[in-house]
Design a protein around this motif. Structure first.
Motif, PDB file in Angstrom:
ATOM      1  N   ARG A  35      44.814  39.802  34.143  1.00 38.70           N
ATOM      2  CA  ARG A  35      43.730  39.145  34.880  1.00 38.70           C
ATOM      3  C   ARG A  35      44.250  37.784  35.307  1.00 38.70           C
ATOM      4  NH1 ARG A  35      38.357  40.949  34.221  1.00 38.70           N
ATOM      5  NH2 ARG A  35      38.237  42.658  32.761  1.00 38.70           N
ATOM      6  N   PHE A  36      44.058  37.455  36.573  1.00 38.56           N
ATOM      7  CA  PHE A  36      44.478  36.142  37.062  1.00 38.56           C
ATOM      8  C   PHE A  36      43.649  35.769  38.285  1.00 38.56           C
ATOM      9  CE2 PHE A  36      47.200  39.412  38.757  1.00 38.56           C
ATOM     10  CZ  PHE A  36      47.246  39.145  40.109  1.00 38.56           C
ATOM     11  N   LYS A  37      43.630  34.483  38.597  1.00 34.58           N
ATOM     12  CA  LYS A  37      42.915  33.993  39.766  1.00 34.58           C
ATOM     13  C   LYS A  37      43.919  33.673  40.856  1.00 34.58           C
ATOM     14  CE  LYS A  37      38.647  32.322  37.988  1.00 34.58           C
ATOM     15  NZ  LYS A  37      37.596  31.367  38.172  1.00 34.58           N
ATOM     16  N   LEU A  38      43.602  34.127  42.057  1.00 32.53           N
ATOM     17  CA  LEU A  38      44.451  33.899  43.211  1.00 32.53           C
ATOM     18  C   LEU A  38      43.561  33.552  44.391  1.00 32.53           C
ATOM     19  CD1 LEU A  38      47.413  34.071  44.184  1.00 32.53           C
ATOM     20  CD2 LEU A  38      46.947  36.427  44.820  1.00 32.53           C
ATOM     21  N   PHE A  39      43.738  32.369  44.916  1.00 35.09           N
ATOM     22  CA  PHE A  39      42.940  31.882  46.044  1.00 35.09           C
ATOM     23  C   PHE A  39      41.436  31.920  45.741  1.00 35.09           C
ATOM     24  CE2 PHE A  39      46.747  33.784  48.115  1.00 35.09           C
ATOM     25  CZ  PHE A  39      47.342  32.579  48.472  1.00 35.09           C
ATOM     26  N   GLY A  40      41.075  31.584  44.509  1.00 36.37           N
ATOM     27  CA  GLY A  40      39.671  31.521  44.123  1.00 36.37           C
ATOM     28  C   GLY A  40      39.042  32.867  43.783  1.00 36.37           C
ATOM     29  N   ARG A  41      39.800  33.930  43.821  1.00 32.17           N
ATOM     30  CA  ARG A  41      39.270  35.258  43.488  1.00 32.17           C
ATOM     31  C   ARG A  41      39.959  35.756  42.233  1.00 32.17           C
ATOM     32  NH1 ARG A  41      38.224  38.972  48.562  1.00 32.17           N
ATOM     33  NH2 ARG A  41      36.614  39.636  47.124  1.00 32.17           N
TER      34      ARG A  41
END
Length: 64
Positions: A35-41
């Motif tokens: 799980r990770f955040k990329l560009f706010g998603r």
């Protein structure tokens, strides 16, 4: 080819329906599930869960 598109679509629908139930059983929280955040998603890549569910499906298919 249209048959495979329909199969993939139905598989995605079934997975989306069963995701909350599988998360209650611990799938999606295993080591190797990212799980990770990329560009706010928030992005989710369930590698380990996918491997375990594939092995379970193969065992069921072998004996049925």
């Amino acid at each position: 080819m249209i048959r495979w598109i329909i199969v993939v679509f139905l598989a995605l629908v079934l997975i989306s329906w069963f995701t909350p139930a599988l998360q209650k059983l611990g799938f999606g929280k295993l080591p190797g599930d990212f799980r990770f955040k990329l560009f706010g998603r928030e992005m989710f890549i369930p590698l380990t869960s996918t491997i375990l569910l594939s092995m379970l499906a193969a065992v069921i298919a072998k004996y049925l």
